[in-house]
Design a protein around this motif. Structure first.
Motif, PDB file in Angstrom:
ATOM      1  N   GLY A  80       3.821   3.006   3.745  1.00  0.00           N
ATOM      2  CA  GLY A  80       2.509   3.421   4.280  1.00  0.00           C
ATOM      3  C   GLY A  80       1.639   2.288   4.797  1.00  0.00           C
ATOM      4  O   GLY A  80       1.901   1.296   4.687  1.00  0.00           O
ATOM      5  N   PRO A  81       0.828   2.858   5.707  1.00  0.00           N
ATOM      6  CA  PRO A  81      -0.036   1.647   6.126  1.00  0.00           C
ATOM      7  C   PRO A  81      -0.920   1.060   5.157  1.00  0.00           C
ATOM      8  O   PRO A  81      -1.209  -0.032   5.198  1.00  0.00           O
ATOM      9  CB  PRO A  81      -1.047   2.603   7.281  1.00  0.00           C
ATOM     10  CG  PRO A  81      -0.189   3.780   7.463  1.00  0.00           C
ATOM     11  CD  PRO A  81       0.661   4.015   6.404  1.00  0.00           C
ATOM     12  N   ALA A  86      -2.400  -3.891   2.131  1.00  0.00           N
ATOM     13  CA  ALA A  86      -2.319  -4.392   0.867  1.00  0.00           C
ATOM     14  C   ALA A  86      -1.535  -5.816   0.559  1.00  0.00           C
ATOM     15  O   ALA A  86      -1.971  -6.812   0.225  1.00  0.00           O
ATOM     16  CB  ALA A  86      -2.077  -3.537  -0.328  1.00  0.00           C
ATOM     17  N   PHE A  87      -0.389  -5.688   1.101  1.00  0.00           N
ATOM     18  CA  PHE A  87       0.543  -6.791   1.264  1.00  0.00           C
ATOM     19  C   PHE A  87      -0.037  -7.991   2.122  1.00  0.00           C
ATOM     20  O   PHE A  87      -0.063  -9.199   1.473  1.00  0.00           O
ATOM     21  CB  PHE A  87       2.054  -6.468   1.917  1.00  0.00           C
ATOM     22  CG  PHE A  87       2.826  -7.592   2.364  1.00  0.00           C
ATOM     23  CD1 PHE A  87       3.493  -8.375   1.607  1.00  0.00           C
ATOM     24  CD2 PHE A  87       3.136  -7.558   3.625  1.00  0.00           C
ATOM     25  CE1 PHE A  87       4.439  -9.340   1.899  1.00  0.00           C
ATOM     26  CE2 PHE A  87       3.779  -8.762   3.982  1.00  0.00           C
ATOM     27  CZ  PHE A  87       4.707  -9.505   3.300  1.00  0.00           C
ATOM     28  N   LEU A 132       6.793  -5.362   6.654  1.00  0.00           N
ATOM     29  CA  LEU A 132       5.701  -4.484   7.400  1.00  0.00           C
ATOM     30  C   LEU A 132       6.475  -3.241   8.095  1.00  0.00           C
ATOM     31  O   LEU A 132       5.848  -2.264   7.811  1.00  0.00           O
ATOM     32  CB  LEU A 132       4.809  -5.404   8.081  1.00  0.00           C
ATOM     33  CG  LEU A 132       4.116  -6.344   7.709  1.00  0.00           C
ATOM     34  CD1 LEU A 132       3.266  -7.275   8.703  1.00  0.00           C
ATOM     35  CD2 LEU A 132       2.819  -5.676   6.692  1.00  0.00           C
ATOM     36  N   ASP A 133       7.405  -3.495   8.479  1.00  0.00           N
ATOM     37  CA  ASP A 133       8.303  -2.296   9.493  1.00  0.00           C
ATOM     38  C   ASP A 133       8.590  -1.422   8.158  1.00  0.00           C
ATOM     39  O   ASP A 133       8.779  -0.180   8.308  1.00  0.00           O
ATOM     40  CB  ASP A 133       9.561  -3.030   9.787  1.00  0.00           C
ATOM     41  CG  ASP A 133       9.166  -3.342  11.350  1.00  0.00           C
ATOM     42  OD1 ASP A 133       8.155  -2.982  11.873  1.00  0.00           O
ATOM     43  OD2 ASP A 133       9.981  -4.239  11.920  1.00  0.00           O
ATOM     44  N   GLY A 134       9.083  -1.837   7.127  1.00  0.00           N
ATOM     45  CA  GLY A 134       9.397  -1.244   6.012  1.00  0.00           C
ATOM     46  C   GLY A 134       8.186  -0.441   5.330  1.00  0.00           C
ATOM     47  O   GLY A 134       8.671   0.853   4.737  1.00  0.00           O
ATOM     48  N   CYS A 135       6.983  -0.873   5.444  1.00  0.00           N
ATOM     49  CA  CYS A 135       5.730  -0.060   5.187  1.00  0.00           C
ATOM     50  C   CYS A 135       5.456   1.077   6.070  1.00  0.00           C
ATOM     51  O   CYS A 135       5.180   1.936   5.914  1.00  0.00           O
ATOM     52  CB  CYS A 135       4.659  -0.862   4.940  1.00  0.00           C
ATOM     53  SG  CYS A 135       5.021  -2.318   3.392  1.00  0.00           S
ATOM     54  N   LEU A 136       5.475   0.786   7.342  1.00  0.00           N
ATOM     55  CA  LEU A 136       5.205   1.384   8.388  1.00  0.00           C
ATOM     56  C   LEU A 136       5.878   2.439   9.070  1.00  0.00           C
ATOM     57  O   LEU A 136       7.028   2.192   9.242  1.00  0.00           O
ATOM     58  CB  LEU A 136       4.376   0.295   9.719  1.00  0.00           C
ATOM     59  CG  LEU A 136       3.463  -0.474   9.244  1.00  0.00           C
ATOM     60  CD1 LEU A 136       3.110  -1.800  10.476  1.00  0.00           C
ATOM     61  CD2 LEU A 136       2.133  -0.159   8.724  1.00  0.00           C
ATOM     62  N   LEU A 181      -1.670   2.159  15.487  1.00  0.00           N
ATOM     63  CA  LEU A 181      -0.652   2.873  15.338  1.00  0.00           C
ATOM     64  C   LEU A 181      -0.602   4.300  15.513  1.00  0.00           C
ATOM     65  O   LEU A 181       0.573   5.096  15.872  1.00  0.00           O
ATOM     66  CB  LEU A 181      -0.145   2.605  13.747  1.00  0.00           C
ATOM     67  CG  LEU A 181       0.241   1.104  13.710  1.00  0.00           C
ATOM     68  CD1 LEU A 181       0.648   0.685  12.186  1.00  0.00           C
ATOM     69  CD2 LEU A 181       1.413   0.339  14.394  1.00  0.00           C
ATOM     70  N   GLN A 182      -1.556   5.037  15.390  1.00  0.00           N
ATOM     71  CA  GLN A 182      -1.795   6.447  15.452  1.00  0.00           C
ATOM     72  C   GLN A 182      -1.711   6.499  17.111  1.00  0.00           C
ATOM     73  O   GLN A 182      -0.987   7.786  17.435  1.00  0.00           O
ATOM     74  CB  GLN A 182      -2.991   6.928  14.789  1.00  0.00           C
ATOM     75  CG  GLN A 182      -2.915   6.980  13.424  1.00  0.00           C
ATOM     76  CD  GLN A 182      -4.232   8.132  12.870  1.00  0.00           C
ATOM     77  OE1 GLN A 182      -5.138   8.033  13.425  1.00  0.00           O
ATOM     78  NE2 GLN A 182      -4.008   8.816  11.923  1.00  0.00           N
TER      79      GLN A 182
END
Length: 198
Positions: A80-81, A86-87, A132-136, A181-182
């Protein structure tokens, strides 16, 4: 006869990185490192060769530390975003205050002059983008865009470090992922940040 000190290379390189951060590459001499590490200049020359080799080893050591920290934070990144933000906030902690961030720019200059450091920088960008792609849940390339925005956020913070860097990064990146992103998904941001357009 004084007792010989057994100091691991990693500890010596940590001390050298401290000298480099605090005083710049011109100050990273074997005499300065001897004072910082407690080892004799001759011992340091035997271990590291000339000054150019010492500087290169210090840069590689700094990259090793950054890559370990990135892997640690990446493995713990939540989906998630919020996890993506946080990363990057976690990676921003290394800068501390403005003095520390400014000192880090001295190291960046040396990185840009060192071909292996530039290669590692390119690789690190790819690592950031993958995490980041894995989170988003965004369009392809969202991670690389967020990583780029993060770097710009750090730079703009440095001109007006009125709040801690982690607070600034969290606020700016949260607004970015919420809004941009939205919009990229065809939605409308849930709310505009105070003072932001829209």
């Amino acid at each position: 006869m004084p007792r010989r000190k057994q100091v691991p290379d990693a500890d010596v390189l940590d001390a050298a990185l401290d000298v480099l951060h605090a005083r710049g590459p011109q100050a990273l001499t074997f005499a300065a490192l001897a004072e910082a590490s407690g080892l004799a200049p001759a011992t340091l020359v035997q271990r590291f060769g000339g000054k150019a080799e010492l500087l290169h080893r210090v840069l590689m050591h700094a990259w090793d530390r950054l890559e370990r920290r990135t892997a640690q934070l990446g493995a713990a990144a939540a989906p998630g975003p919020e996890g993506a933000v946080a990363f990057l906030v976690g990676l921003s902690e290394q800068y501390g205050g403005i003095d520390s961030y400014a000192d880090a720019l001295l190291v960046l200059r040396e990185d840009l002059l060192d071909p292996e450091s530039r290669r590692r920088g390119r690789d690190w960008k790819g690592t950031l983008a993958r995490v980041l792609d894995g989170c988003l849940d965004g369009p392809p390339g969202s991670g690389a865009v967020l990583a780029t925005y993060w770097q710009g956020t750090l730079l703009w913070w440095s001109f007006d470090p009125a709040v801690p860097v982690t607070e600034h990064v969290r606020r700016e990146l949260t607004g970015f992922v919420t809004d941009v992103l939205q919009r990229a998904r065809g939605g409308v941001p849930s709310r505009a940040e105070p003072g932001s357009p829209g």
